[in-house]
Structures are given as C-alpha cells and as structure tokens.
Design an enzyme around this catalytic site. Structure first.
Site, PDB file in Angstrom:
ATOM      1  N   TRP A 122     -30.189  29.588 -18.852  1.00 28.52           N
ATOM      2  CA  TRP A 122     -31.173  29.884 -19.381  1.00 28.52           C
ATOM      3  C   TRP A 122     -31.166  30.685 -20.145  1.00 28.52           C
ATOM      4  CZ3 TRP A 122     -33.236  34.231 -21.971  1.00 28.52           C
ATOM      5  CH2 TRP A 122     -34.133  34.575 -22.670  1.00 28.52           C
ATOM      6  N   SER A 178     -26.016  30.979 -14.172  1.00 26.66           N
ATOM      7  CA  SER A 178     -26.309  32.051 -14.418  1.00 26.66           C
ATOM      8  C   SER A 178     -27.453  30.985 -13.670  1.00 26.66           C
ATOM      9  CB  SER A 178     -26.865  31.890 -15.401  1.00 26.66           C
ATOM     10  OG  SER A 178     -28.037  33.385 -16.270  1.00 26.66           O
ATOM     11  N   THR A 179     -28.941  31.347 -14.310  1.00 25.41           N
ATOM     12  CA  THR A 179     -30.607  30.060 -13.732  1.00 25.41           C
ATOM     13  C   THR A 179     -29.573  29.264 -13.020  1.00 25.41           C
ATOM     14  OG1 THR A 179     -31.658  31.766 -14.970  1.00 25.41           O
ATOM     15  CG2 THR A 179     -32.640  29.483 -13.954  1.00 25.41           C
ATOM     16  N   ALA A 194     -21.342  33.405 -12.481  1.00 21.49           N
ATOM     17  CA  ALA A 194     -22.287  34.377 -12.681  1.00 21.49           C
ATOM     18  C   ALA A 194     -23.418  34.201 -12.606  1.00 21.49           C
ATOM     19  CB  ALA A 194     -22.323  34.292 -14.585  1.00 21.49           C
ATOM     20  N   ASP A 247     -20.149  41.839 -16.262  1.00 20.15           N
ATOM     21  CA  ASP A 247     -21.300  41.164 -16.713  1.00 20.15           C
ATOM     22  C   ASP A 247     -22.557  41.333 -16.973  1.00 20.15           C
ATOM     23  OD1 ASP A 247     -23.065  39.266 -16.768  1.00 20.15           O
ATOM     24  OD2 ASP A 247     -22.692  37.834 -15.439  1.00 20.15           O
ATOM     25  N   HIS A 305     -20.328  37.818 -18.555  1.00 22.54           N
ATOM     26  CA  HIS A 305     -21.060  36.077 -18.319  1.00 22.54           C
ATOM     27  C   HIS A 305     -21.408  35.163 -19.044  1.00 22.54           C
ATOM     28  CE1 HIS A 305     -25.063  35.120 -16.176  1.00 22.54           C
ATOM     29  NE2 HIS A 305     -25.360  34.390 -17.297  1.00 22.54           N
TER      30      HIS A 305
END
Length: 276
Positions: free
Chosen positions: A31, A97-98, A122, A227, A256
């Site tokens: 995201w 991430s997302t 991450a 992160d 991140h």
C-alpha cells in the site's frame, strides 16, 4: 501487459514478462503502490530466466478505480483471477507489506495447489493493530492519523511517508534517494484515494492468524529490524511461530522499503530460497 476481469467485473492491470514455459514468480505490491515497486526484482529474476508477473491491486496503479472491494478477501481473489487467467502453476508468490497479507490469504484460500513456495517481505500478518491480545501492535490512533492525513492532503502525505519512515530516510546518517521518494509518490498518486483510504482498515485490522496456520508450502519471512512501518515484533516474529514450514531472516538496520534500497541483498536471498 494487459488486463484481467475479475468475477465482480473489475479490470486488473498486470505485467507478464519472460518465457511462458519458465517457472513463474508472482509479485504482490504494498500500500498504496503498484506493480512498479517490484522493478528491481522483476528485472533481476527475468535475467535469471524466470517468468515474472505482477499486477496492480484494484484501485491502485493502472487497475480500475472501483469504489468497493478494498479488503484482503478481494485482494486475494483478484490475485487468483490473474493467476487463473495466465494459467500460472508451480509459482512462487512474493508479497511486500500489504501484499504479504494478500499472499497469505491467496495461498491459504486459493493458491496451495498451484503454489510452490511463498515469501513474505516486511509483511503485515498476522495483525498490525494493537489489541489486548496483540500489545506489540500499532495503536488505532496511528491509523486514524493516516486516514486524516490522506483525506486532508493526500499529495503531501504521499511525500512525507517515503521521505521519512518508509525507507528510513529520517534516520541520522541515512543516504536519501530523492528519485526513490518521487517514485513512491508517483505510484501512490496514480491510484484512487478511496482505495487507499479503505486500504488502511484492510491492512491494519485484518487478523490473518488463521491464514498463516493454513499455509503448508515452504514460506520465507524477511523483515528489517528497523522497520518503522510494520514493526517486526508484531509481524514477522509472530508469523514465523504460526507457519507450518517457515524460515525467518531479519536484517539489522534495514527499513520497510528494503526491497528497493537494499535490492542487491534482498534479490540474492530471494534467489537462494527460490532455487533451493
């Protein structure tokens, strides 16, 4: 490059490079970005002879800016639509991430028969939000702040995030890459404010504990120890305890956004896992 239409009629943009008979590696972005965030990895694995595939999540990048469906279930279903349309099998799914949450739900619900391994970079699972059962998580007021900043001045918010915590450029002595900041902002502003706003709830409040438990394919978990966006204590360190066949690798000082600013290190580790 082209578009796939999902079961609910949404046009999803995708890239598909490399030999059709080669093993596919599928990349799932974070995201509020797009498949462009995987440029360094896609070019690297393409040079190694792999077929590389990535799509823009609904409402992100070049995909259709629909008003609904900005949740982990739809994200995973859209990824499945792309994999099915391109007839991908024995694929490696890598999510950042997302996108890591998207991979976890995709593999748990849709992708196990077609998946060889999974990689969470991450990533958000099992749960980002701070609760009584998850005290290591991030407080709700932080995510409320994201929503407020996005709604009031998305363009500025999408400059502040990459210029600060996302890549660790706010750390003393950090080498700041202006082009990286601009590229992050460019990707974000290509997408829909509605998709990004709703996506905050999706990535912060979705409990993916059961997804992680359901994954049986070998899964590599990579996380930077510095992160500032997805704290390692609430994500990777918990995720590895839930996976049936997981391997954890952490990186001191990495941010991140390590897949971009530390691409040489990440690419080598990803290749080693994929080939073993």
């Amino acid at each position: 490059m082209g578009f796939v239409t999902t079961d609910d009629g949404v046009q999803i943009f995708y890239k598909d490079w490399g030999p059709r008979g080669a093993q596919p590696i599928v990349f799932h972005h974070g995201w509020p970005l797009s498949s462009d965030d995987w440029d360094a990895q896609m070019l690297f694995f393409l040079s190694k002879g792999y077929r590389v595939v990535a799509h823009d999540r609904r409402g992100h990048g070049r995909s259709e800016q629909v008003a609904e469906g900005h949740d982990i279930d739809h994200y995973a279903a859209d990824a499945f639509a792309v994999a099915e349309a391109l007839d991908l099998s024995n694929a490696v799914h890598i999510g950042h991430s997302t996108g890591g949450g998207e991979v976890a739900r995709y593999v748990a619900r849709h992708g196990e028969p077609a998946g060889r391994v999974a990689v969470l970079v991450a990533a958000i699972p099992p749960l980002m939000l701070q609760t009584e059962a998850n005290p290591e998580g991030t407080p709700m007021e932080v995510f409320d702040g994201f929503r407020s900043a996005l709604a009031s001045n998305r363009a500025q918010f999408f400059r502040d995030v990459p210029a600060g915590p996302f890549y660790g450029f706010n750390r003393d002595g950090a080498t700041v890459h202006v082009g990286v900041i601009q590229n992050w902002s460019r990707q974000g502003m290509m997408g829909s404010a509605k998709a990004h706003y709703d996506g905050i709830k999706a990535f912060s409040e979705t409990d993916q504990t059961e997804d992680l438990k359901a994954i049986t394919v070998p899964t590599l978990v990579l996380h930077g120890e510095d992160d500032q966006v997805v704290p390692i204590a609430a994500s990777a360190l918990k995720a590895i305890e839930l996976l049936q066949d997981g391997m954890l690798k952490t990186y001191p000082g990495f941010s991140h956004g390590m897949l971009t600013v530390n691409a040489d290190v990440l690419n080598a580790d990803l290749l080693e896992f994929v080939t073993n």
